[in-house]
Scaffold this motif. Structure first.
Motif, PDB file in Angstrom:
ATOM      1  N   ILE A 404       0.840  -1.196   0.000  1.00 22.51           N
ATOM      2  CA  ILE A 404       0.000   0.000   0.000  1.00 22.51           C
ATOM      3  C   ILE A 404       0.878   1.249   0.000  1.00 22.51           C
ATOM      4  N   ASN A 405       1.980   1.205   0.786  1.00 20.19           N
ATOM      5  CA  ASN A 405       2.892   2.352   0.834  1.00 20.19           C
ATOM      6  C   ASN A 405       3.527   2.608  -0.531  1.00 20.19           C
ATOM      7  N   ASP A 406       3.801   1.516  -1.260  1.00 21.55           N
ATOM      8  CA  ASP A 406       4.356   1.679  -2.618  1.00 21.55           C
ATOM      9  C   ASP A 406       3.351   2.385  -3.529  1.00 21.55           C
ATOM     10  N   GLY A 410       4.804   9.188  -2.602  1.00 23.62           N
ATOM     11  CA  GLY A 410       4.830  10.492  -3.237  1.00 23.62           C
ATOM     12  C   GLY A 410       3.657  11.386  -2.877  1.00 23.62           C
ATOM     13  N   ILE A 411       2.651  10.826  -2.180  1.00 25.04           N
ATOM     14  CA  ILE A 411       1.490  11.629  -1.768  1.00 25.04           C
ATOM     15  C   ILE A 411       1.731  12.123  -0.352  1.00 25.04           C
ATOM     16  N   ASP A 412       1.704  13.441  -0.133  1.00 22.24           N
ATOM     17  CA  ASP A 412       1.940  13.942   1.219  1.00 22.24           C
ATOM     18  C   ASP A 412       0.685  13.773   2.083  1.00 22.24           C
ATOM     19  N   ARG A 413       0.855  14.009   3.387  1.00 26.79           N
ATOM     20  CA  ARG A 413      -0.201  13.737   4.361  1.00 26.79           C
ATOM     21  C   ARG A 413      -1.496  14.477   4.044  1.00 26.79           C
ATOM     22  N   GLU A 414      -1.390  15.774   3.741  1.00 30.00           N
ATOM     23  CA  GLU A 414      -2.591  16.582   3.499  1.00 30.00           C
ATOM     24  C   GLU A 414      -3.343  16.105   2.259  1.00 30.00           C
ATOM     25  N   LEU A 416      -3.223  13.094   0.990  1.00 29.99           N
ATOM     26  CA  LEU A 416      -3.771  11.768   1.273  1.00 29.99           C
ATOM     27  C   LEU A 416      -5.090  11.876   2.032  1.00 29.99           C
ATOM     28  N   ILE A 417      -5.129  12.776   3.033  1.00 28.85           N
ATOM     29  CA  ILE A 417      -6.367  12.982   3.790  1.00 28.85           C
ATOM     30  C   ILE A 417      -7.474  13.443   2.853  1.00 28.85           C
ATOM     31  N   LYS A 418      -7.157  14.376   1.966  1.00 20.04           N
ATOM     32  CA  LYS A 418      -8.166  14.866   1.022  1.00 20.04           C
ATOM     33  C   LYS A 418      -8.690  13.743   0.140  1.00 20.04           C
ATOM     34  N   LYS A 419      -7.823  12.889  -0.316  1.00 20.70           N
ATOM     35  CA  LYS A 419      -8.246  11.793  -1.186  1.00 20.70           C
ATOM     36  C   LYS A 419      -9.131  10.791  -0.438  1.00 20.70           C
ATOM     37  N   ILE A 420      -8.733  10.457   0.810  1.00 20.04           N
ATOM     38  CA  ILE A 420      -9.515   9.493   1.594  1.00 20.04           C
ATOM     39  C   ILE A 420     -10.919  10.030   1.851  1.00 20.04           C
TER      40      ILE A 420
END
Length: 588
Positions: A404-406, A410-414, A416-420
């Motif tokens: 999953i990390n792979d 390249g996606i930063d925390r902010e 990633l939160i937006k996508k989730i």
């Protein structure tokens, strides 16, 4: 408050009370139990559904029964099979340390010969529905000629269901010298006739005002066009993600239709009406009690006897023909000391009915607006964030984290939160982004009763909710007392699982925000901010002034039915997401 020990109950009953975790009696128990234990008297008790009436008559009845005799000494009549079984179950719990007490339930839909066999073995207490009891008397399968106590539970419900003649016939087979205890939420003339004919100088107790609604229930109404009832119902459900409700319709056809549409649109719904077999009815009720069904769509007759303490909302998809019926509907929520909300979806032509209900239940209604699409998106977004926050991590996911990390590299925390969050949020946003306003245009006369205009209100978000022990009453009090506002200065309080919303007039905004800056409760920051989707109004109370005379109990039928879906997209944003695990046909 008076403890159970002070009411005169014997030790075996007090031990049962302790096992069930009861500490203090309810008001009806506190008033009724001493009277019934001390005297051989008739009693009329007026109290709302969910106030503990079963224990109020159950404890004294068990204590007074002669355990050595196998003769039937107590008869309890209740309106429905469900309530009959529930009362029987509760009495068996109350008498768990009285092994010689035998309680038998008799009701339709089960073997009459088996029920007769149980009575013949010796049943000191019989709990029965009127129809089956009359049938068994006619077949001479039960003898109630020597009973000492007769309890009429939910008397107004039984009479509303057409059991007046059956009850008269049943009571005519009982001795005159018995004690009769009548428990009812309201006191219509039919109940008064039974009391006058079969009771002798009864004592009377009233919990709350006579015929009034429960004080733990907030009453709200929403004015929509006749074609928009169903879209309005969906929006009310989407605004309350953790809803656990009963939705009332007037007819079996509408009940089935609304339930099917909800299921098609992805809601966990089920129908309860008279065309169901007993087995289908049992399946629906078992699923509802287990909360596999969040929205139980029911007719008034089918819903009688539903006794579930955690119902958060009652939604009147259509108003009933009788005002007393509304009292029983709203009594399904706000039970056992908890708070609840009764919502009414009405057209402008029905507004006069709201005033009639207010007069009867002695409580004001809160005029509310159907939430806008953006308000719903905001609520769903906060709900999703809290759901993610509270989710327990499954340790098995560790095995998949490297892969999953792979994928997410390249996606930063902010981002990633937006996508989730967008995975769920986008469904609601796409559905509601261009949705129309469902609120029917109403007259400014609603402000005659002290309401603020909607454009003068400010909506706030606060990061506490049900998990923090708040309901709409206690949160309103908390905000009002913390800030130092007046009784009616905080309104439109919506409490969700982990967060809430409330409104005040605009002039209170500065004081609100200043008070809650760096504010802590028990070491935790309580944050208040202005909502990004301000929904003003909702403070007006009551309906329009009634023109002309009308009877208090009967209303004209509203033939308007919802036939039109939301503009644009005909399916719900919940489609495929909140379906019950059971197939559609399992609940019908």
């Amino acid at each position: 408050m008076t403890k159970f020990e002070a009411l005169g109950l014997q030790k075996s009953l007090l031990d049962a009370v302790a096992d069930m975790g009861f500490e203090n009696p309810s008001e009806v128990q506190e008033k009724a139990i001493p009277i019934l234990l001390e005297d051989e008297t008739d009693l009329v008790a007026l109290a709302q559904t969910g106030t503990g009436k079963t224990a109020a008559f159950g404890f004294p009845l068990i204590q007074k029964i002669d355990r050595e005799s196998r003769t039937t000494q107590g008869l309890i009549l209740s309106p429905t099979r469900e309530l009959c079984l529930q009362i029987t179950n509760e009495l068996q719990h109350y008498s768990k340390y009285e092994k010689s007490i035998n309680v038998v339930a008799i009701y339709g839909g089960a073997s009459i010969t088996e029920q007769a066999r149980q009575i013949k073995r010796g049943a000191q207490i019989v709990v029965a529905t009127p129809g089956r009891m009359k049938d068994m008397i006619g077949r001479r399968l039960v003898d109630i000629s020597k009973i000492d106590y007769c309890v009429l539970d939910e008397a107004d419900e039984m009479l509303n269901m057409g059991f007046f003649e059956d009850i008269k016939d049943i009571l005519s087979n009982t001795p005159d010298e018995k004690s009769t205890w009548l428990f009812s939420a309201t006191m219509p003339k039919e109940v008064s006739l039974i009391a006058k004919k079969f009771m002798h100088s009864p004592q009377e107790i009233t919990v709350g005002a006579k015929n009034s609604g429960a004080t733990t229930v907030q009453h709200e109404y929403y004015v929509v066009g006749g074609r928009d009832r169903y879209p309005a119902l969906k929006r009310l459900a989407d605004t309350n993600p953790d809803i656990f409700s009963v939705v009332f319709c007037r007819t079996k056809r509408d009940t089935q239709k609304v339930a099917e549409k909800l299921i098609e649109d992805g809601y966990n719904a089920g129908a309860l009406h008279g065309d169901l077999s007993q087995n289908q009815r049992d399946l629906v009720m078992n699923a509802f009690r287990k909360k596999q069904i969040q929205m139980l769509v029911a007719t008034d007759v089918a819903a009688r006897g539903i006794d579930v303490d955690d119902i958060t909302h009652v939604i009147n998809y259509q108003l009933p023909d009788e005002i007393e019926t509304y009292t029983h509907r709203s009594g399904r929520t706000g039970r056992a000391g908890k708070s609840g909300i009764s919502m009414v979806i009405v057209t402008r032509s029905e507004l006069r009915k709201i005033k009639a209900i207010e007069k009867k239940i002695k409580q004001d209604f809160l005029a509310r607006n159907i939430p806008t699409g953006m308000e719903i998106c905001e609520i769903q977004l906060y709900h999703l964030a809290n759901k993610i926050k509270d989710t327990k991590i499954n340790p098995e996911v560790d095995n998949y984290l490297p892969a999953i990390n792979d994928v997410l590299e390249g996606i930063d925390r902010e981002e990633l939160i937006k996508k989730i969050v967008s995975v769920e949020f986008t469904r609601f946003y796409n559905y509601y982004n261009k949705s129309k306003d469902l609120n029917s245009a109403t007259s400014d006369r609603g402000n005659e009763r002290g309401g603020a205009p909607s454009n003068g209100a400010v909506r706030y978000f606060i990061n506490v909710g049900e998990k923090d022990g708040y309901d709409w009453m206690s949160l309103k009090d908390f905000v009002r007392d913390t800030v130092g506002l007046g009784k009616e200065d905080v309104f439109k309080v919506d409490v969700k699982d982990s967060f809430s919303f409330f409104n005040t007039d605009a002039e209170a905004t500065e004081q609100i925000l200043a008070t809650f800056k760096d504010f802590k409760v028990d070491g935790r920051f309580v944050n208040v901010e202005i909502s990004k989707s301000p929904g003003g109004g909702g403070r007006r109370r009551g309906g329009f002034k009634d023109k002309g005379k009308r009877k208090d109990r009967s209303w004209d039928n509203d033939r308007g039915r919802s036939k039109r879906r939301e503009k644009g997209n005909s399916s719900s944003p919940n489609s495929g997401k909140r379906r019950s695990k059971k197939r559609k046909g399992d609940f019908f």
